[in-house]
Design a protein around this motif. Structure first.
Motif, PDB file in Angstrom:
ATOM      1  N   ARG A  87      -1.376   2.125  -4.381  1.00  0.00           N
ATOM      2  CA  ARG A  87      -0.439   0.997  -4.523  1.00  0.00           C
ATOM      3  C   ARG A  87       0.968   1.513  -4.786  1.00  0.00           C
ATOM      4  O   ARG A  87       1.156   2.531  -5.453  1.00  0.00           O
ATOM      5  CB  ARG A  87      -0.850   0.074  -5.674  1.00  0.00           C
ATOM      6  CG  ARG A  87      -2.223  -0.532  -5.571  1.00  0.00           C
ATOM      7  CD  ARG A  87      -2.456  -1.444  -4.377  1.00  0.00           C
ATOM      8  NE  ARG A  87      -1.453  -2.485  -4.285  1.00  0.00           N
ATOM      9  CZ  ARG A  87      -1.114  -3.118  -3.161  1.00  0.00           C
ATOM     10  NH1 ARG A  87      -1.694  -2.801  -2.030  1.00  0.00           N
ATOM     11  NH2 ARG A  87      -0.213  -4.047  -3.154  1.00  0.00           N
ATOM     12  N   HIS A 129       2.329   3.387  -8.029  1.00  0.00           N
ATOM     13  CA  HIS A 129       1.842   2.907  -9.317  1.00  0.00           C
ATOM     14  C   HIS A 129       1.021   4.002  -9.992  1.00  0.00           C
ATOM     15  O   HIS A 129       0.047   4.487  -9.415  1.00  0.00           O
ATOM     16  CB  HIS A 129       0.968   1.670  -9.153  1.00  0.00           C
ATOM     17  CG  HIS A 129       1.698   0.493  -8.621  1.00  0.00           C
ATOM     18  ND1 HIS A 129       1.172  -0.763  -8.659  1.00  0.00           N
ATOM     19  CD2 HIS A 129       2.914   0.354  -8.034  1.00  0.00           C
ATOM     20  CE1 HIS A 129       2.026  -1.628  -8.119  1.00  0.00           C
ATOM     21  NE2 HIS A 129       3.082  -0.954  -7.722  1.00  0.00           N
ATOM     22  N   GLU A 137      -2.892   4.227  -9.843  1.00  0.00           N
ATOM     23  CA  GLU A 137      -3.323   3.460  -8.672  1.00  0.00           C
ATOM     24  C   GLU A 137      -2.704   4.117  -7.443  1.00  0.00           C
ATOM     25  O   GLU A 137      -1.751   3.607  -6.865  1.00  0.00           O
ATOM     26  CB  GLU A 137      -2.850   2.011  -8.752  1.00  0.00           C
ATOM     27  CG  GLU A 137      -3.417   1.210  -9.896  1.00  0.00           C
ATOM     28  CD  GLU A 137      -2.887  -0.205  -9.881  1.00  0.00           C
ATOM     29  OE1 GLU A 137      -3.174  -0.936  -8.914  1.00  0.00           O
ATOM     30  OE2 GLU A 137      -2.168  -0.567 -10.821  1.00  0.00           O
ATOM     31  N   GLU A 138      -3.262   5.242  -7.036  1.00  0.00           N
ATOM     32  CA  GLU A 138      -2.668   6.047  -5.988  1.00  0.00           C
ATOM     33  C   GLU A 138      -2.423   5.285  -4.690  1.00  0.00           C
ATOM     34  O   GLU A 138      -1.547   5.631  -3.915  1.00  0.00           O
ATOM     35  CB  GLU A 138      -3.516   7.292  -5.715  1.00  0.00           C
ATOM     36  CG  GLU A 138      -3.467   8.321  -6.820  1.00  0.00           C
ATOM     37  CD  GLU A 138      -4.247   7.923  -8.068  1.00  0.00           C
ATOM     38  OE1 GLU A 138      -5.166   7.093  -7.977  1.00  0.00           O
ATOM     39  OE2 GLU A 138      -3.914   8.445  -9.147  1.00  0.00           O
ATOM     40  N   GLU A 144       0.846  -1.187   0.000  1.00  0.00           N
ATOM     41  CA  GLU A 144       0.000   0.000   0.000  1.00  0.00           C
ATOM     42  C   GLU A 144       0.880   1.235   0.000  1.00  0.00           C
ATOM     43  O   GLU A 144       1.949   1.240   0.605  1.00  0.00           O
ATOM     44  CB  GLU A 144      -0.902   0.017   1.238  1.00  0.00           C
ATOM     45  CG  GLU A 144      -1.964  -1.058   1.223  1.00  0.00           C
ATOM     46  CD  GLU A 144      -2.895  -0.936   2.415  1.00  0.00           C
ATOM     47  OE1 GLU A 144      -3.253   0.201   2.776  1.00  0.00           O
ATOM     48  OE2 GLU A 144      -3.248  -1.979   2.964  1.00  0.00           O
TER      49      GLU A 144
END
Length: 145
Positions: free
Chosen positions: A50, A44, A47-48, A16
């Motif tokens: 991850r 990522h 994908e804020e 996370e």
């Protein structure tokens, strides 16, 4: 100094993207006495929540156990470590040699510390990494100015 090229294994953990994620990943390795040369962390895109943490080297049973306890595992991405004396234009020469050979680089992390150049390059497959290693070993660094 000539350029050295070595196949390496990055250890990787998808996690996370939260404060403390890097610290929690590195803590067991620090307690195990692991001497890391490279630590990369990145969110990522798109994908804020991850992130991925990658590091090198993990060597020995104690460090490997610590890495695994932190959620890290050996990456299957073929990766090379390229090192040598820094010279103006060296990165260009290395990238040109790979481009001229039709080899695509999946990722690159390069830096200069003092007078030494160091780069980590990832490839799509083992054949590309093996060919890249042979090509990069033949590159003659530019003369110092």
């Amino acid at each position: 100094m000539a350029i050295t090229v070595k196949a390496i294994t990055l250890w990787r953990h998808d996690t996370e993207h939260r404060p403390g994620a890097l610290e929690r990943t590195l803590e067991p390795l620090a307690h195990a006495g692991a001497d890391l040369r490279v630590v990369m962390g990145y969110r990522h895109p798109g994908e804020e929540g991850r992130a991925t943490i990658e590091l090198y080297p993990v060597s020995g049973k104690r460090a490997a156990a610590a890495a695994q306890s932190a959620g890290l595992s050996a990456s299957d991405i073929p990766t090379l470590l390229v090192e040598g004396d820094d010279r103006p234009g060296l990165g260009h020469m290395l990238s040109r040699a790979l481009g001229d050979a039709g080899i695509n680089v999946s990722f690159l992390l390069a830096q200069v510390v003092g007078r030494k150049y160091s780069a980590i390059l990832g490839f799509e497959n083992e054949a590309d990494a093996k060919n890249a290693a042979a090509i990069l070993r033949k590159v003659k660094p530019p003369k110092s100015r």
